[in-house]
Design an enzyme around this catalytic site. Structure first.
Site, PDB file in Angstrom:
ATOM      1  N   LYS A  55      52.559  17.649  72.745  1.00 41.27           N
ATOM      2  CA  LYS A  55      52.192  18.955  73.319  1.00 41.27           C
ATOM      3  C   LYS A  55      50.693  19.000  73.577  1.00 41.27           C
ATOM      4  CE  LYS A  55      56.059  21.365  71.264  1.00 41.27           C
ATOM      5  NZ  LYS A  55      56.599  21.952  70.024  1.00 41.27           N
ATOM      6  N   GLN A  99      55.279  25.297  65.049  1.00 34.72           N
ATOM      7  CA  GLN A  99      56.320  24.264  65.098  1.00 34.72           C
ATOM      8  C   GLN A  99      57.342  24.504  63.983  1.00 34.72           C
ATOM      9  OE1 GLN A  99      56.506  21.902  67.520  1.00 34.72           O
ATOM     10  NE2 GLN A  99      58.403  21.122  66.666  1.00 34.72           N
ATOM     11  N   ASP A 122      57.205  30.443  72.789  1.00 37.55           N
ATOM     12  CA  ASP A 122      58.529  29.920  72.426  1.00 37.55           C
ATOM     13  C   ASP A 122      59.641  30.885  72.861  1.00 37.55           C
ATOM     14  OD1 ASP A 122      58.824  27.417  71.194  1.00 37.55           O
ATOM     15  OD2 ASP A 122      57.974  28.131  69.308  1.00 37.55           O
TER      16      ASP A 122
HETATM   17  N1  GUN Z   1      61.328  22.662  66.700  1.00 36.72           N
HETATM   18  C1  GUN Z   1      62.319  22.131  67.461  1.00 36.72           C
HETATM   19  N2  GUN Z   1      62.347  22.738  68.676  1.00 36.72           N
HETATM   20  C2  GUN Z   1      61.379  23.668  68.664  1.00 36.72           C
HETATM   21  C3  GUN Z   1      60.920  24.598  69.638  1.00 36.72           C
HETATM   22  O1  GUN Z   1      61.429  24.716  70.757  1.00 36.72           O
HETATM   23  N3  GUN Z   1      59.867  25.380  69.253  1.00 36.72           N
HETATM   24  C4  GUN Z   1      59.301  25.298  68.023  1.00 36.72           C
HETATM   25  N4  GUN Z   1      58.295  26.125  67.731  1.00 36.72           N
HETATM   26  N5  GUN Z   1      59.699  24.434  67.108  1.00 36.72           N
HETATM   27  C5  GUN Z   1      60.736  23.623  67.434  1.00 36.72           C
END
Ligand code: GUN
Length: 299
Positions: A55, A99, A122
């Site tokens: 990211k 996350q 998100d």
């Molecule tokens: N962990 C697995 N997928 C995601 C996601 O789409 N967003 C976040 N914040 N954590 C994750």
């Protein structure tokens, strides 16, 4: 039998990131604003570390600011909530992502609800969940958004098609179903208690597999010509001691029957980060009241 068309998420996401990069440049030049994404990682989960690194790399590549916060595994819930409060108030931060999963002693729901809804890239905050369900203009979870972009690109209008979503998670299954309803599909949500899953899948023109079970969806479940979006990313061990990534769909079988299918890797996976960047740009544009075409992000 002819083979299904491969829906190339690498190619599509590269195009999307190119568009975002151009837009970021324009906003920098004309409005003197740099979109900023803050990513918070608590602990050292190896898969999460890889995601967060990717990211960061992609955020920088498209000209945005990336603010990474890596916190030790024993960070208290209170400390994490304080950090989020600071990011909520920071004008340089337009998107906030914590996350998941967070360590067990932290209540993930509380953390999600602490994020300002207009910075919740998100799309997990109850305000954004509600807006998606009621047809409002919020922020849409990245994996369903990326899946919908691929579907719209391949099929054009989805109106009247039958879709089955396998999996009812808050991250993929439920928001995906809402997006499909928005596009006038007839939607079935299947899950672990569904009585006759193969029959539900056989009825569908669109299959979204998001269960996290390697190669669970078999080729003879697929309606000939259907469009298959495989959201699963599962690492399986091979007899030679190595490992490989597979989806939730048995690709070798399904590719013989489907009209089109996303591969794993290279399908939905790369779309998720591209949509995170898209959501950060959208959040930035809304916060600064800049004009961007955002009502339907995939059109
Ligand atoms: N962990 C697995 N997928 C995601 C996601 O789409 N967003 C976040 N914040 N954590 C994750």
């Amino acid at each position: 039998m002819t083979q299904a068309k491969l829906i190339d998420g690498n190619e599509f996401s590269a195009g999307l990131r190119e568009q975002i990069t151009a837009r970021v440049q324009e906003i920098r030049d004309h409005h003197h604003v740099i979109p900023g994404l803050a990513v918070v990682l608590v602990g050292e989960d190896p898969a999460s570390q890889v995601y967060v690194r990717n990211k960061h790399k992609r955020t920088i590549e498209c000209g945005m600011n990336s603010f990474e916060h890596r916190l030790p595994v024993d960070t208290s819930e209170h400390q994490l909530l304080n950090l989020i409060e600071g990011l909520n108030d920071d004008p340089a931060v337009h998107g906030i992502l914590v996350q998941l999963p967070v360590p067990k002693h932290i209540d993930a729901e509380k953390v999600i609800e602490a994020i300002r809804p207009d910075k919740d890239v998100d799309g997990f905050h109850p305000m954004n969940v509600g807006k998606l369900a009621s047809g409002g203009l919020g922020l849409i979870p990245c994996t369903p958004l990326g899946s919908m972009m691929l579907l719209r690109d391949h099929l054009g209008s989805l109106s009247g098609l039958k879709a089955v979503v396998i999996g009812r998670s808050n991250i993929v299954g439920k928001p995906m179903a809402h997006l499909l309803i928005r596009e006038s599909c007839t939607v079935t949500i299947a899950h672990s208690r569904t009585r006759d899953l193969p029959a539900e899948v056989r009825a569908a023109d669109i299959v979204i597999a998001a269960v996290g079970q390697p190669e669970m969806v078999r080729g003879d479940w697929i309606k000939p010509g259907a469009t298959v979006i495989d959201v699963g990313i599962n690492r399986i061990a091979l007899p030679d001691g190595k490992s490989k990534l597979v989806g939730d769909v048995n690709f070798a079988e399904a590719v013989q029957v489907a009209g089109a299918i996303t591969p794993v890797p290279g399908g939905v996976g790369p779309m998720t980060i591209a949509c995170l960047l898209r959501n950060t740009l959208t959040a930035c544009a809304r916060l600064h009241r800049l004009d961007i075409p955002e009502a339907k992000p995939w059109s």
